[in-house]
Design an enzyme around this catalytic site. Structure first.
Site, short mmCIF file in Angstrom:
data_model
loop_
_atom_site.label_atom_id
_atom_site.label_comp_id
_atom_site.label_asym_id
_atom_site.label_seq_id
_atom_site.Cartn_x
_atom_site.Cartn_y
_atom_site.Cartn_z
N HIS A 19 0.59 -1.11 -0.13
CA HIS A 19 -0.16 0.25 -0.39
C HIS A 19 1.01 1.31 -0.15
O HIS A 19 0.54 2.31 -0.93
CB HIS A 19 -1.00 -0.31 1.34
CG HIS A 19 -1.81 -1.37 1.56
ND1 HIS A 19 -2.12 -2.03 2.11
CD2 HIS A 19 -2.90 -1.44 0.47
CE1 HIS A 19 -3.16 -2.89 2.22
NE2 HIS A 19 -3.19 -2.65 1.14
N ARG A 93 -1.33 -5.84 -7.69
CA ARG A 93 -0.71 -6.74 -8.24
C ARG A 93 -0.51 -7.89 -9.67
O ARG A 93 0.42 -8.54 -9.41
CB ARG A 93 -0.61 -7.93 -6.58
CG ARG A 93 -1.03 -6.96 -5.62
CD ARG A 93 -1.08 -7.72 -4.42
NE ARG A 93 -2.68 -7.93 -4.53
CZ ARG A 93 -3.46 -8.05 -3.06
NH1 ARG A 93 -2.98 -8.07 -1.92
NH2 ARG A 93 -4.97 -8.02 -3.62
N SER A 131 -2.54 -7.50 3.39
CA SER A 131 -2.81 -7.32 4.54
C SER A 131 -3.47 -8.99 5.25
O SER A 131 -2.42 -8.84 6.28
CB SER A 131 -3.64 -6.78 4.76
OG SER A 131 -3.77 -5.45 4.24
O1 PNS Z 1 -8.55 -3.02 0.05
P1 PNS Z 1 -9.79 -3.36 -0.40
O2 PNS Z 1 -10.30 -4.18 0.43
O3 PNS Z 1 -9.52 -3.98 -2.11
O4 PNS Z 1 -10.52 -1.92 -0.68
C1 PNS Z 1 -11.77 -2.04 -1.51
C2 PNS Z 1 -12.68 -1.14 -0.84
C3 PNS Z 1 -12.86 -0.78 0.67
C4 PNS Z 1 -12.42 0.39 -2.14
C5 PNS Z 1 -13.74 -1.03 -1.73
O5 PNS Z 1 -14.46 -2.07 -1.54
C6 PNS Z 1 -15.30 0.02 -1.65
O6 PNS Z 1 -14.86 0.79 -2.67
N1 PNS Z 1 -15.56 0.13 -0.56
C7 PNS Z 1 -16.69 0.96 -0.76
C8 PNS Z 1 -17.91 1.17 -1.02
C9 PNS Z 1 -18.29 1.67 -2.01
O7 PNS Z 1 -18.20 2.35 -3.05
N2 PNS Z 1 -18.89 0.07 -2.89
C10 PNS Z 1 -18.86 0.25 -4.34
C11 PNS Z 1 -17.38 -0.06 -5.67
S1 PNS Z 1 -18.07 -0.81 -6.89
#
Ligand code: PNS
Length: 167
Positions: A19, A93, A131
């Protein structure tokens, strides 16, 4: 001239070297980068609270002058609009990340047509890092010092040694 604000969203449970690499490279590309801790509905529960995750990121990005840390409960597309951000930055990745990230990028574009998603390829040394891998190694007493920023090493090891003592 308009400044380009980018958001770097994620669960960051906890932030890893992977990250940090994406955040620091983004900070060179955009005027301002907001790292935002969010929920991922596909991940069951988190190990660290939102406040703990934010604190760990703050400790890590301190030297990057144009990076802010925040959290948000709602949709990323709404958060970007709220902050006047035109770009979402995500790290890729491997091909296995691609389908899910592509889906999210399309959904976010539909929800907020002014928003572009930019993918940065992860540095080779972080290809395998996640993570959940860090947490698994830490919980079994393995060495995570190459995987997480120095500033938060003890936050993670202490959390998992507490857990080991509870059990
Ligand atoms: O680190 P991650 O878990 O891959 O991150 C994913 C994250 C948190 C960026 C994604 O789940 C997200 O954007 N969540 C917020 C809610 C949202 O907007 N969801 C719709 C996106 S299609």
């Amino acid at each position: 001239m308009n400044k380009t604000i980018a958001v770097c969203p994620g669960s960051f449970d906890p932030i890893t070297m992977g990250h940090l690499d994406i955040i620091s490279r983004s900070s060179k590309m955009f005027d301002k980068v907001i790292v935002v801790v969010m929920s991922n509905v596909y991940k069951n529960g988190s190990s660290f609270t939102v406040e703990q995750r934010k604190k760990m990121i703050e400790k890590t990005v301190g030297e990057l002058g144009n990076v802010e840390v925040d959290s948000y409960e709602g949709l990323l597309a709404d958060y970007a609009a709220l902050k006047g951000a035109g770009v979402i930055v995500k790290g890729l990745r491997a091909m296995s990340d691609f389908e899910y990230e592509f889906q999210m990028a399309l959904a976010n574009k539909k929800l907020n047509p002014n928003l572009e998603t930019v993918f940065l390829t992860t540095s080779a040394e972080n290809m395998y890092l996640s993570s959940s891998m860090v947490k698994q190694i830490a919980s079994m007493g393995g060495d995570i010092s190459d995987f997480v920023p120095k500033a938060i090493y003890s936050d993670i090891t202490e959390k998992f040694s507490d857990k080991n003592q509870e059990e």
